[in-house]
Write an enzyme that holds these catalytic residues in place. Structure first.
Site, mmCIF file in Angstrom:
data_model
loop_
_atom_site.group_PDB
_atom_site.id
_atom_site.type_symbol
_atom_site.label_atom_id
_atom_site.label_comp_id
_atom_site.label_asym_id
_atom_site.label_seq_id
_atom_site.Cartn_x
_atom_site.Cartn_y
_atom_site.Cartn_z
ATOM 1 N N CYS A 125 28.874 -7.588 4.589
ATOM 2 C CA CYS A 125 28.909 -7.008 3.242
ATOM 3 C C CYS A 125 30.251 -7.373 2.577
ATOM 4 O O CYS A 125 30.595 -8.546 2.502
ATOM 5 C CB CYS A 125 28.676 -5.506 3.334
ATOM 6 S SG CYS A 125 28.385 -4.686 1.746
ATOM 7 N N ASP A 183 17.863 -9.355 0.059
ATOM 8 C CA ASP A 183 19.083 -8.602 -0.251
ATOM 9 C C ASP A 183 19.307 -8.565 -1.764
ATOM 10 O O ASP A 183 19.639 -9.594 -2.362
ATOM 11 C CB ASP A 183 20.277 -9.260 0.444
ATOM 12 C CG ASP A 183 21.582 -8.503 0.248
ATOM 13 O OD1 ASP A 183 21.609 -7.544 -0.545
ATOM 14 O OD2 ASP A 183 22.577 -8.881 0.893
ATOM 15 N N HIS A 214 19.647 -6.152 2.919
ATOM 16 C CA HIS A 214 21.089 -5.965 3.057
ATOM 17 C C HIS A 214 21.385 -5.047 4.252
ATOM 18 O O HIS A 214 20.630 -4.138 4.548
ATOM 19 C CB HIS A 214 21.650 -5.363 1.766
ATOM 20 C CG HIS A 214 23.137 -5.341 1.717
ATOM 21 N ND1 HIS A 214 23.883 -6.493 1.565
ATOM 22 C CD2 HIS A 214 24.033 -4.318 1.800
ATOM 23 C CE1 HIS A 214 25.166 -6.180 1.550
ATOM 24 N NE2 HIS A 214 25.285 -4.870 1.694
#
Length: 248
Positions: A125, A183, A214
């Site tokens: 991330c 995502d 994600h």
């Protein structure tokens, strides 16, 4: 391989930064992976990921990415309150402050008697973005970047010339990008923008897109895909063994 874990408080240009160090219990020198967390900092899933990599013969260092904005030891929850606080911290910290944080980590790696001096970076991330950005430092020879956010959007605090995507040509090492096709934080058009920059700059890169949402690496919550996570760990270990250990 059994490991030990301890903390180190490093001095940086913007204050004291706590780092969590995971390393083989066996005496010797090992290559280092700087493992960058999500916006939630050193959570239990991040700790398990760091331990997983360290067990394969690496020194793994997890810095508190928002050390200037929180008390030492702050861990944010995987809930709306934690997400809001983490995102607010992300919008406040200049990108160049992560660069100076890394300088302190590299200096530590170069002086610690259990490190070889070879340094790579890995992250998820926001941490995927920071792992990529770490490769701007010539001391970092390899970066493994999992669903890296905000590279394509140029939205983190920095001048136009300091933005991570615009700086890609400065990278001398090897970068491995992994993306989730489902995502929403890095949609297809965002991935394409990064891919085109890779092609234009001549970056030494690998590119992989998987059917995942994600945060599929996070082993808490409904997004977790354990089969894919295992594949990514194995891939990352092979990548760093080649780039940081054998040099092939």
């Amino acid at each position: 391989m059994q490991i030990i874990q301890h903390t180190e408080d490093l001095s940086t240009a913007t204050g004291t930064m706590r780092c969590y160090v995971y390393r083989p219990a066996t005496e010797g020198q090992y290559a280092t992976i700087v493992f960058y967390s999500e916006i939630f900092q050193h959570t239990a899933p991040i700790a398990r990921s760091a331990a997983m990599m360290a067990c394969h013969g690496f020194v793994v260092i997890v810095p508190e990415v928002f050390h200037e904005l929180n008390a030492i030891g702050t861990v944010l929850g995987y809930d709306d309150e934690g997400k809001d606080k983490g995102n607010n911290d992300k919008w406040q910290k200049p990108l160049t402050s992560y660069d100076s944080d890394l300088t302190s980590i590299v200096e530590y790696c170069q002086s610690a008697d259990f490190c070889t001096g070879a340094v790579g970076a890995m992250g998820v991330c926001l941490g995927g973005h920071l792992a990529y950005r770490a490769a701007l430092n010539p001391a970092v020879s390899a970066a493994y970047c999992l669903y890296a956010t905000d590279i394509h959007s140029d939205t983190l605090p920095a001048s136009p010339e300091e933005q991570s995507l615009a700086s890609m040509a400065e990278i001398q090492g090897e970068v491995f990008f992994v993306w989730g096709k489902q995502d929403p934080h890095v949609p297809a058009e965002g991935r394409l923008k990064i891919y085109q920059q890779c092609m234009e700059t001549g970056l030494n890169y690998h590119w992989q897109e998987v059917n995942a949402v994600h945060a599929f690496m996070r082993d808490e919550g409904e997004r977790y895909d354990g089969a894919l996570a295992l594949q990514m760990y194995q891939q990352a270990v092979q990548f760093f063994q080649r780039t940081l250990v054998t040099g092939r």
